[in-house]
Design a protein around this motif. Structure first.
Motif, PDB file in Angstrom:
ATOM      1  N   THR A  98      36.102  48.091  44.982  1.00  0.00           N
ATOM      2  CA  THR A  98      36.193  46.474  44.808  1.00  0.00           C
ATOM      3  C   THR A  98      37.384  46.195  45.303  1.00  0.00           C
ATOM      4  O   THR A  98      37.394  44.829  46.305  1.00  0.00           O
ATOM      5  CB  THR A  98      36.716  46.606  42.896  1.00  0.00           C
ATOM      6  OG1 THR A  98      35.885  47.633  42.937  1.00  0.00           O
ATOM      7  CG2 THR A  98      37.356  45.431  42.660  1.00  0.00           C
ATOM      8  N   LYS A  99      38.290  46.745  45.795  1.00  0.00           N
ATOM      9  CA  LYS A  99      39.076  46.093  46.812  1.00  0.00           C
ATOM     10  C   LYS A  99      38.215  46.632  48.602  1.00  0.00           C
ATOM     11  O   LYS A  99      38.888  44.877  48.818  1.00  0.00           O
ATOM     12  CB  LYS A  99      40.657  47.204  46.944  1.00  0.00           C
ATOM     13  CG  LYS A  99      41.949  46.751  48.113  1.00  0.00           C
ATOM     14  CD  LYS A  99      42.884  48.323  47.853  1.00  0.00           C
ATOM     15  CE  LYS A  99      44.208  47.137  48.673  1.00  0.00           C
ATOM     16  NZ  LYS A  99      45.058  48.063  49.209  1.00  0.00           N
ATOM     17  N   GLU A 134      36.434  43.291  48.386  1.00  0.00           N
ATOM     18  CA  GLU A 134      37.726  41.892  48.539  1.00  0.00           C
ATOM     19  C   GLU A 134      38.325  41.561  49.945  1.00  0.00           C
ATOM     20  O   GLU A 134      38.314  40.211  49.943  1.00  0.00           O
ATOM     21  CB  GLU A 134      38.330  41.937  46.860  1.00  0.00           C
ATOM     22  CG  GLU A 134      37.914  41.823  46.152  1.00  0.00           C
ATOM     23  CD  GLU A 134      39.143  42.494  45.395  1.00  0.00           C
ATOM     24  OE1 GLU A 134      40.712  42.836  45.021  1.00  0.00           O
ATOM     25  OE2 GLU A 134      38.797  41.764  43.507  1.00  0.00           O
ATOM     26  N   GLU A 172      35.317  40.572  52.390  1.00  0.00           N
ATOM     27  CA  GLU A 172      33.980  40.104  51.669  1.00  0.00           C
ATOM     28  C   GLU A 172      32.581  40.109  52.167  1.00  0.00           C
ATOM     29  O   GLU A 172      32.178  39.010  52.255  1.00  0.00           O
ATOM     30  CB  GLU A 172      34.564  38.220  52.362  1.00  0.00           C
ATOM     31  CG  GLU A 172      35.411  38.012  52.281  1.00  0.00           C
ATOM     32  CD  GLU A 172      35.813  36.541  52.433  1.00  0.00           C
ATOM     33  OE1 GLU A 172      35.465  35.664  53.965  1.00  0.00           O
ATOM     34  OE2 GLU A 172      37.485  35.447  52.309  1.00  0.00           O
ATOM     35  N   PRO A 222      33.255  41.952  43.623  1.00  0.00           N
ATOM     36  CA  PRO A 222      33.925  41.972  43.047  1.00  0.00           C
ATOM     37  C   PRO A 222      34.284  40.204  42.508  1.00  0.00           C
ATOM     38  O   PRO A 222      33.404  39.127  42.963  1.00  0.00           O
ATOM     39  CB  PRO A 222      35.346  41.593  43.729  1.00  0.00           C
ATOM     40  CG  PRO A 222      34.979  41.552  44.765  1.00  0.00           C
ATOM     41  CD  PRO A 222      33.462  41.836  45.422  1.00  0.00           C
ATOM     42  N   LYS A 249      36.663  37.710  40.849  1.00  0.00           N
ATOM     43  CA  LYS A 249      37.726  36.347  40.630  1.00  0.00           C
ATOM     44  C   LYS A 249      38.164  35.920  39.607  1.00  0.00           C
ATOM     45  O   LYS A 249      37.785  34.574  39.356  1.00  0.00           O
ATOM     46  CB  LYS A 249      37.906  35.806  42.080  1.00  0.00           C
ATOM     47  CG  LYS A 249      36.995  36.771  42.800  1.00  0.00           C
ATOM     48  CD  LYS A 249      36.911  35.223  44.587  1.00  0.00           C
ATOM     49  CE  LYS A 249      37.153  36.072  45.686  1.00  0.00           C
ATOM     50  NZ  LYS A 249      35.706  36.156  46.698  1.00  0.00           N
TER      51      LYS A 249
END
Length: 69
Positions: A37-38, A41, A44, A65, A67
């Motif tokens: 997930t990181k 993010e 992009e 992910p 937001k």
């Protein structure tokens, strides 16, 4: 779930999103899921995957992910 490819999120037209689901990993998968997930993010990117689930039966999916606002 089998991740097939990563693509820029700007290259994926939301018209392809038939449904949206929230995914939550089981206990053993929490750390790898958090890292994925990181990475998504920060880069992009989204992951194109194949879901292997009784109700999804090898359906192609986009992992992106969420937001929180």
């Amino acid at each position: 779930m089998e991740i097939l490819e990563f693509v820029k999120s700007s290259e994926v037209d939301p018209v392809y999103f038939e449904s949206s689901y929230y995914m939550v990993p089981e206990e053993a998968g929490r750390r790898p899921y958090a890292l994925l997930t990181k990475a998504l993010e920060e880069s992009e990117y989204v992951a194109i995957a194949k879901a292997h689930h009784a109700t999804l039966a090898s359906t192609p999916v986009f992992l992106r992910p969420h937001k929180a606002e």
